[in-house]
Motif scaffolding. Structure first.
Motif, PDB file in Angstrom:
ATOM      1  N   UNK A 128      -4.833  -7.692  -3.815  1.00 43.73           N
ATOM      2  CA  UNK A 128      -4.074  -6.605  -4.431  1.00 43.73           C
ATOM      3  C   UNK A 128      -4.088  -5.355  -3.554  1.00 43.73           C
ATOM      4  N   UNK A 129      -5.237  -5.018  -3.006  1.00 44.06           N
ATOM      5  CA  UNK A 129      -5.349  -3.859  -2.117  1.00 44.06           C
ATOM      6  C   UNK A 129      -4.465  -4.040  -0.890  1.00 44.06           C
ATOM      7  N   UNK A 130      -4.479  -5.236  -0.297  1.00 38.28           N
ATOM      8  CA  UNK A 130      -3.657  -5.513   0.889  1.00 38.28           C
ATOM      9  C   UNK A 130      -2.170  -5.338   0.597  1.00 38.28           C
ATOM     10  N   UNK A 131      -1.736  -5.899  -0.518  1.00 43.08           N
ATOM     11  CA  UNK A 131      -0.320  -5.811  -0.871  1.00 43.08           C
ATOM     12  C   UNK A 131       0.084  -4.356  -1.122  1.00 43.08           C
ATOM     13  N   UNK A 132      -0.728  -3.634  -1.871  1.00 45.06           N
ATOM     14  CA  UNK A 132      -0.409  -2.237  -2.179  1.00 45.06           C
ATOM     15  C   UNK A 132      -0.374  -1.389  -0.910  1.00 45.06           C
ATOM     16  N   UNK A 133      -1.361  -1.565  -0.029  1.00 43.41           N
ATOM     17  CA  UNK A 133      -1.385  -0.796   1.224  1.00 43.41           C
ATOM     18  C   UNK A 133      -0.132  -1.043   2.052  1.00 43.41           C
ATOM     19  N   UNK A 134       0.272  -2.307   2.160  1.00 42.36           N
ATOM     20  CA  UNK A 134       1.459  -2.616   2.955  1.00 42.36           C
ATOM     21  C   UNK A 134       2.724  -2.012   2.339  1.00 42.36           C
ATOM     22  N   UNK A 135       2.844  -2.080   1.033  1.00 39.60           N
ATOM     23  CA  UNK A 135       4.026  -1.504   0.373  1.00 39.60           C
ATOM     24  C   UNK A 135       4.042   0.012   0.554  1.00 39.60           C
ATOM     25  N   UNK A 136       2.896   0.665   0.387  1.00 40.86           N
ATOM     26  CA  UNK A 136       2.828   2.122   0.528  1.00 40.86           C
ATOM     27  C   UNK A 136       3.153   2.545   1.957  1.00 40.86           C
ATOM     28  N   UNK A 137       2.773   1.733   2.954  1.00 48.14           N
ATOM     29  CA  UNK A 137       3.078   2.064   4.351  1.00 48.14           C
ATOM     30  C   UNK A 137       4.587   2.163   4.620  1.00 48.14           C
TER      31      UNK A 137
END
Length: 190
Positions: free
Chosen positions: A19-28
């Motif tokens: 979940x953290x990985x997906x959120x970080x990539x989307x926010x980038x």
């Protein structure tokens, strides 16, 4: 601890990391919290590789789901299921490695930003690292605070992918023990 319980612990630990990985990539994709940079294509190249979404996200989520099943009684909680968990965990290792490499490149090359009137990656191919010398950060005029934004999110992806890599590697070893020795799930009285 038996291999079945170990599998459940590993999968439960992988879910928040995914979940953290997906959120970080989307926010980038939205530096400065604005959509205009994504629309205009002014996004750091490594963000487009989607290491957090594909590598640390989907490629780790699928093994996490299967690994969770190997820890339960039923069709997957046996030697064959543990053998398959080795293959699924290997996919997780590959995804975590992809995310790790992309995050590392994102940190090394720095963000795409506007320097005076030109959109460029000003920290790429420099002798001195911009990570240790924050006096260079002011060269980026737009998006606001993009250097800190990229460092924070790519560093989070880097740490997350390292943890995913370790957990999936442990599951490969755990799966090997489960395949050779069984899952030691309590089968009740005989």
């Amino acid at each position: 601890m038996c291999t079945g319980k170990c599998s459940r612990c590993i999968s439960v630990a992988l879910y928040p990391l995914v979940l953290i990985s997906i959120i970080c990539n989307i926010v980038l994709f939205f530096p400065g919290g604005e959509v205009k940079y994504a629309k205009d294509g002014h996004i750091t190249e490594e963000v487009k590789y989607m290491g957090g979404l594909v590598g640390g996200g989907l490629m780790v989520l699928l093994p996490a789901l299967y690994i969770n099943l190997t820890g339960k009684q039923g069709c997957c909680g046996n030697r064959c299921g543990m053998f398959l968990s080795i293959a699924f965990a290997a996919v997780g290792v590959a995804g975590a490695l992809y995310s790790l490499v992309v995050a590392g490149l994102g940190l090394q090359n720095g963000p795409l930003c506007k320097v005076i009137l030109i959109w460029t990656t000003p920290f790429k191919d420099r002798d001195q690292s911009y990570l240790t010398d924050n006096t260079w950060w002011g060269t980026c005029t737009e998006p606001k605070d993009v250097v800190q934004f990229n460092i924070g999110l790519f560093a989070t992806l880097l740490v997350t992918s390292c943890l995913q890599l370790v957990l999936c590697a442990i599951q490969m070893i755990n799966g090997l023990f489960g395949c050779l020795c069984g899952t030691c799930i309590d089968k009740g009285p005989l």
